[in-house]
Design a protein around this motif. Structure first.
Motif, PDB file in Angstrom:
ATOM      1  N   ALA A  25       0.939  -1.229   0.123  1.00 57.43           N
ATOM      2  CA  ALA A  25       0.282  -0.082   0.125  1.00 57.43           C
ATOM      3  C   ALA A  25       0.862   1.122  -0.137  1.00 57.43           C
ATOM      4  O   ALA A  25       0.642   2.137  -0.548  1.00 57.43           O
ATOM      5  CB  ALA A  25      -0.829  -0.132   1.279  1.00 57.43           C
ATOM      6  N   VAL A  26       2.125   1.074   0.800  1.00 59.33           N
ATOM      7  CA  VAL A  26       2.825   2.398   0.684  1.00 59.33           C
ATOM      8  C   VAL A  26       3.483   2.482  -0.699  1.00 59.33           C
ATOM      9  O   VAL A  26       3.435   3.723  -1.174  1.00 59.33           O
ATOM     10  CB  VAL A  26       3.947   2.229   1.643  1.00 59.33           C
ATOM     11  N   ARG A  28       1.926   1.727  -3.390  1.00 61.67           N
ATOM     12  CA  ARG A  28       0.841   2.012  -4.457  1.00 61.67           C
ATOM     13  C   ARG A  28       0.896   3.483  -3.926  1.00 61.67           C
ATOM     14  O   ARG A  28       0.616   4.330  -4.990  1.00 61.67           O
ATOM     15  CB  ARG A  28      -0.202   1.582  -3.830  1.00 61.67           C
ATOM     16  N   ASP A  29       0.632   4.185  -3.008  1.00 63.30           N
ATOM     17  CA  ASP A  29       0.522   5.381  -2.601  1.00 63.30           C
ATOM     18  C   ASP A  29       1.832   6.454  -3.580  1.00 63.30           C
ATOM     19  O   ASP A  29       1.684   7.430  -3.787  1.00 63.30           O
ATOM     20  CB  ASP A  29       0.446   5.915  -1.227  1.00 63.30           C
ATOM     21  N   ALA A  32       1.217   6.373  -6.862  1.00 61.66           N
ATOM     22  CA  ALA A  32       0.014   7.364  -7.116  1.00 61.66           C
ATOM     23  C   ALA A  32       0.582   8.878  -7.273  1.00 61.66           C
ATOM     24  O   ALA A  32       0.015   9.777  -8.025  1.00 61.66           O
ATOM     25  CB  ALA A  32      -1.008   7.276  -6.322  1.00 61.66           C
ATOM     26  N   ALA A  33       1.614   9.082  -6.441  1.00 60.47           N
ATOM     27  CA  ALA A  33       2.071  10.552  -6.137  1.00 60.47           C
ATOM     28  C   ALA A  33       3.415  10.804  -7.282  1.00 60.47           C
ATOM     29  O   ALA A  33       3.842  11.886  -7.101  1.00 60.47           O
ATOM     30  CB  ALA A  33       2.546  10.857  -4.742  1.00 60.47           C
ATOM     31  N   TYR A  62       2.899  -3.287  -9.454  1.00 60.66           N
ATOM     32  CA  TYR A  62       3.420  -1.919  -9.284  1.00 60.66           C
ATOM     33  C   TYR A  62       4.778  -1.480  -9.666  1.00 60.66           C
ATOM     34  O   TYR A  62       5.043  -0.708 -10.183  1.00 60.66           O
ATOM     35  CB  TYR A  62       3.196  -1.553  -7.740  1.00 60.66           C
TER      36      TYR A  62
END
Length: 296
Positions: A25-26, A28-29, A32-33, A62
């Protein structure tokens, strides 16, 4: 002195604490950024042989996304190959990905999906042969779903994949019947039935009593092209009809995707004296081991 010691301990423990908090999840974020390099660092730390299959699938997803965004196409394609090999049915969601990324996945899937489908069929057939029928049902379902994938294109309707669909459907149906619980015995005794004449099965394999295997009339393997690389020995399965022709041919173990197609095309022209049961011609499933010998 004591203060310096405490500060040193904090500095030593901080990287461990950060690493412990790293998750997909980290990454992924970070993706996204648009922090692609930082996301790749996190993914590299997360990737290990002890990772769960679902985590490794997400890691490679990812990783491919970040590498494509950075223009590192060859590395991205290797990550996509890992994703598709782990999950042949995976497609990136339209809402979450760009047209360029979806096109990259489609290109890789079109290239490697034919070989993966045949490998999946071999896994399903192995489960059927060892009578693990629940596993065989699930694996044959995966094969049929992969054969319906749009990235397989028109090849799905032509040999060898049209034959593969027929075989996978037949073995799946047989697995479902074999996995069903046996019928309850009748409550009352029944009169003994008269002995009936034996009923011929659909396809024989040579282990049944009274079966005479087919005799080869023409079964020549094509030469292996010099510009190809062999993955090792291969295994070919053919179904020979009651008139001695090859009804279907499937590579159970791949030698090279291009050479596999050459062999499957050649197999369609092979001829045999058909197998018989008590003198009656029958269909026969023959397994052929292909061992390549290097020319001097």
């Amino acid at each position: 002195m004591r203060t310096s010691f405490i500060v040193a301990c904090i500095l030593l423990l901080t990287p461990l604490a950060v690493q412990a908090q790293e998750t997909v999840a980290v990454a992924r974020d970070l993706y996204a950024a648009a922090h692609y390099e930082e996301a790749l660092v996190v993914l590299s730390r997360l990737d290990s042989p002890s990772s769960q299959p679902s985590d490794r699938l997400a890691i490679n997803q990812y990783r491919a996304f970040c590498l494509l965004a950075l223009g590192r196409t060859p590395e991205a394609e290797r990550a996509i190959e890992a994703v598709v090999s782990a999950d042949p049915l995976y497609h990136p969601a339209d809402a979450d990905t760009s047209p360029r990324l979806r096109a990259a996945f489609a290109s890789v899937r079109q290239r490697i999906l034919p070989a993966i489908v045949q490998q999946e069929y071999a896994v399903a057939k192995a489960a059927f042969d060892r009578q693990d029928f629940p596993a065989a049902i699930a694996e044959f379902d995966r094969v049929l779903q992969a054969l319906a994938d749009p990235d397989l294109g028109a090849a799905a309707g032509r040999p060898p994949f049209a034959d593969l669909r027929t075989l996978a459907t037949g073995f799946r149906d047989l697995s479902i019947k074999a996995a069903a619980p046996p019928p309850e015995p009748p409550a009352l005794p029944v009169a003994p039935a008269l002995a009936a004449a034996p009923v011929l099965r659909g396809i024989y394999g040579g282990m049944e009593p009274g079966v005479s295997p087919p005799v080869i009339l023409r079964q020549a393997l094509p030469a292996f092209p010099r510009d190809l690389i062999s993955r090792g020995d291969g295994v070919l399965e053919v179904v020979i009809s009651e008139v001695g022709g090859v009804e279907s041919a499937v590579m159970l173990s791949s030698i090279n995707p291009r050479y596999d197609l050459i062999v499957l095309t050649a197999a369609r022209s092979w001829k045999y004296h058909p197998a018989t049961v008590n003198g009656t011609p029958v269909k026969f499933r023959k397994v052929i081991n292909i061992s390549l010998k290097l020319r001097s």
